[in-house]
Design an enzyme around this catalytic site. Sequence first.
Site, short mmCIF file in Angstrom:
data_model
loop_
_atom_site.label_atom_id
_atom_site.label_comp_id
_atom_site.label_asym_id
_atom_site.label_seq_id
_atom_site.Cartn_x
_atom_site.Cartn_y
_atom_site.Cartn_z
CB CYS A 3 -0.89 0.00 1.24
SG CYS A 3 -1.97 1.45 1.38
CG HIS B 104 -5.63 -1.98 -1.57
ND1 HIS B 104 -4.57 -2.61 -0.95
CD2 HIS B 104 -5.38 -0.65 -1.44
CE1 HIS B 104 -3.73 -1.70 -0.47
NE2 HIS B 104 -4.20 -0.50 -0.77
#
Length: 205
Positions: free
Chosen positions: A110, A152
């Site tokens: 991320c 996500h």
Amino acid sequence: MIFEIVHAGEPVLRKVAQPIAPEEILGEEVQVLIAIMRDLMREAPGVGLAAPQIGVSLQLVVIEDRPEYLERLTPDEQQARGRKAVPFHVLINPEICVEDPTPATFFEGCLSVPGYQGLVTRASAVRVRALDGQAHPVDIRARGWYARILQHEIDHLYGTLCIDHMHLRTLTTHENYSHYWQKLSADAVLSALDDVNLGDGRGAL
């Protein structure tokens, strides 16, 4: 105002983002924000970016999985991940539902948790309904890596980070991922870590 990607610990990443009124989408403020997010995502580089990741608590994500990113993977790795190029697009006020709950577990990173990644289990296929950057409705059915990206990024709009789903024993730096874990299946990684002798736990901090 200069925008930058914010990192874990910033309160905005743990808030539920606000929806954008359809009549505001074509306004200058939202259109400029879309362009800024696109450029920051590409500079990072990343395959997706949510507005909370640049400190803006709005239900807006941009996604793009460019062909050159796939070149880092072997054909077998691309097939295992179900990964194909995805052109740039915008999703506003997305609603997501699972279409195939079959678990798929792969390493995931991320931009708001820089330098690290770990195994995350996601649904294999999802459906997303949203508005695009021109305020038009879109209905997306996605499988494989694209489905993972959607899960996500939409998580970010609800204050959730990938580390919340992560098998925490698999957390690794990018360098150690490349050195130790990249060529192993998720099952092999989990098995290897279960076999690690952690000693008596009395070592120094």
